[in-house]
Scaffold this motif. Sequence first.
Motif, PDB file in Angstrom:
ATOM      1  N   LEU A  24       0.838  -1.183   0.000  1.00  0.00           N
ATOM      2  CA  LEU A  24       0.000   0.000   0.000  1.00  0.00           C
ATOM      3  C   LEU A  24       0.883   1.246   0.000  1.00  0.00           C
ATOM      4  CD1 LEU A  24      -3.226   0.670   1.816  1.00  0.00           C
ATOM      5  CD2 LEU A  24      -1.380   2.270   2.213  1.00  0.00           C
ATOM      6  N   ILE A  25       0.583   2.172  -0.909  1.00  0.00           N
ATOM      7  CA  ILE A  25       1.245   3.471  -0.906  1.00  0.00           C
ATOM      8  C   ILE A  25       0.179   4.554  -0.896  1.00  0.00           C
ATOM      9  CG2 ILE A  25       3.394   2.712  -1.985  1.00  0.00           C
ATOM     10  CD1 ILE A  25       2.397   3.871  -4.648  1.00  0.00           C
ATOM     11  N   GLY A  26       0.512   5.683  -0.288  1.00  0.00           N
ATOM     12  CA  GLY A  26      -0.389   6.822  -0.234  1.00  0.00           C
ATOM     13  C   GLY A  26       0.232   8.012  -0.950  1.00  0.00           C
ATOM     14  N   ARG A  27      -0.625   8.870  -1.502  1.00  0.00           N
ATOM     15  CA  ARG A  27      -0.142  10.074  -2.174  1.00  0.00           C
ATOM     16  C   ARG A  27      -0.251  11.255  -1.209  1.00  0.00           C
ATOM     17  NH1 ARG A  27      -3.311  11.777  -7.202  1.00  0.00           N
ATOM     18  NH2 ARG A  27      -4.619  12.746  -5.635  1.00  0.00           N
ATOM     19  N   ARG A  28       0.918  11.789  -0.839  1.00  0.00           N
ATOM     20  CA  ARG A  28       0.953  12.965   0.036  1.00  0.00           C
ATOM     21  C   ARG A  28       0.477  14.178  -0.739  1.00  0.00           C
ATOM     22  NH1 ARG A  28       5.665  13.425   4.178  1.00  0.00           N
ATOM     23  NH2 ARG A  28       4.230  15.076   4.661  1.00  0.00           N
ATOM     24  N   PHE A  29      -0.297  15.020  -0.068  1.00  0.00           N
ATOM     25  CA  PHE A  29      -0.845  16.176  -0.767  1.00  0.00           C
ATOM     26  C   PHE A  29      -0.414  17.504  -0.177  1.00  0.00           C
ATOM     27  CE2 PHE A  29      -3.920  14.994   2.432  1.00  0.00           C
ATOM     28  CZ  PHE A  29      -4.399  16.193   2.941  1.00  0.00           C
ATOM     29  N   LYS A  30       0.457  17.492   0.840  1.00  0.00           N
ATOM     30  CA  LYS A  30       0.946  18.764   1.374  1.00  0.00           C
ATOM     31  C   LYS A  30       2.334  18.578   1.953  1.00  0.00           C
ATOM     32  CE  LYS A  30      -1.410  17.996   5.734  1.00  0.00           C
ATOM     33  NZ  LYS A  30      -2.384  18.409   6.686  1.00  0.00           N
ATOM     34  N   ASP A  31       3.096  19.659   1.949  1.00  0.00           N
ATOM     35  CA  ASP A  31       4.423  19.672   2.552  1.00  0.00           C
ATOM     36  C   ASP A  31       4.304  19.830   4.061  1.00  0.00           C
ATOM     37  OD1 ASP A  31       5.831  19.512   0.152  1.00  0.00           O
ATOM     38  OD2 ASP A  31       5.910  21.680  -0.085  1.00  0.00           O
ATOM     39  N   ASP A  32       5.339  19.383   4.766  1.00  0.00           N
ATOM     40  CA  ASP A  32       5.414  19.571   6.208  1.00  0.00           C
ATOM     41  C   ASP A  32       6.878  19.821   6.563  1.00  0.00           C
ATOM     42  OD1 ASP A  32       4.999  19.668   8.924  1.00  0.00           O
ATOM     43  OD2 ASP A  32       4.758  17.516   9.161  1.00  0.00           O
ATOM     44  N   GLY A  33       7.352  21.034   6.289  1.00  0.00           N
ATOM     45  CA  GLY A  33       8.745  21.357   6.589  1.00  0.00           C
ATOM     46  C   GLY A  33       9.679  20.519   5.754  1.00  0.00           C
ATOM     47  N   PRO A  34      10.581  19.780   6.403  1.00  0.00           N
ATOM     48  CA  PRO A  34      11.542  18.996   5.626  1.00  0.00           C
ATOM     49  C   PRO A  34      10.917  17.794   4.935  1.00  0.00           C
ATOM     50  CG  PRO A  34      11.786  18.528   7.955  1.00  0.00           C
ATOM     51  CD  PRO A  34      10.800  19.655   7.843  1.00  0.00           C
ATOM     52  N   GLU A  35       9.722  17.430   5.314  1.00  0.00           N
ATOM     53  CA  GLU A  35       9.019  16.330   4.668  1.00  0.00           C
ATOM     54  C   GLU A  35       8.259  16.924   3.482  1.00  0.00           C
ATOM     55  OE1 GLU A  35      10.728  13.753   6.367  1.00  0.00           O
ATOM     56  OE2 GLU A  35       8.817  12.773   6.003  1.00  0.00           O
TER      57      GLU A  35
END
Length: 167
Positions: A24-35
Amino acid sequence: MTTDSRPYRPNVGIALFNAGGEVLIGRRFKDDGPEIVLPGLEWQMPQGGVDPDEDFRVAAMRELWEETGVSHADYLGETGWMTYDFIPHDDPTHRFAQFRGQRQKWFALRFTGADDEVDPLTPRNGQPAEFDAWRWERLDRVADLVVPFRRAVYRAVATEFARFVQP
């Protein structure tokens, strides 16, 4: 050249295998600093921080549930420690600013539920949603879908967990 003396943030990663041996993989939709999220490289497997004095296997199950809603999974195995450094960022007040990167233990789990259990958009435990989409993917392809600073870890996870690809 200076040495970064900041510690690594304790973290767990989860390779959740379906019955067909995909993860399972998820698509990130926002930045969080260094991530960060880079166009075309928004995908990752679930992962997250470990609370003080929390057992790492318990943390893996908690993070899996918080990020995906999945609670039906059987333990298959785990890796030793892996680390990656964050890319440089300019916000000294960010919650990750005290860390140079993440020190991770990855867990292989076999999904025993139904696909409709996967729900990454519902916030859980007061944590905002990180993913806006999900899919099953071949483990050996995932490193090419993540941000470059995580690729070495993802390749190591693929090598370590290759034995779980076959159902």
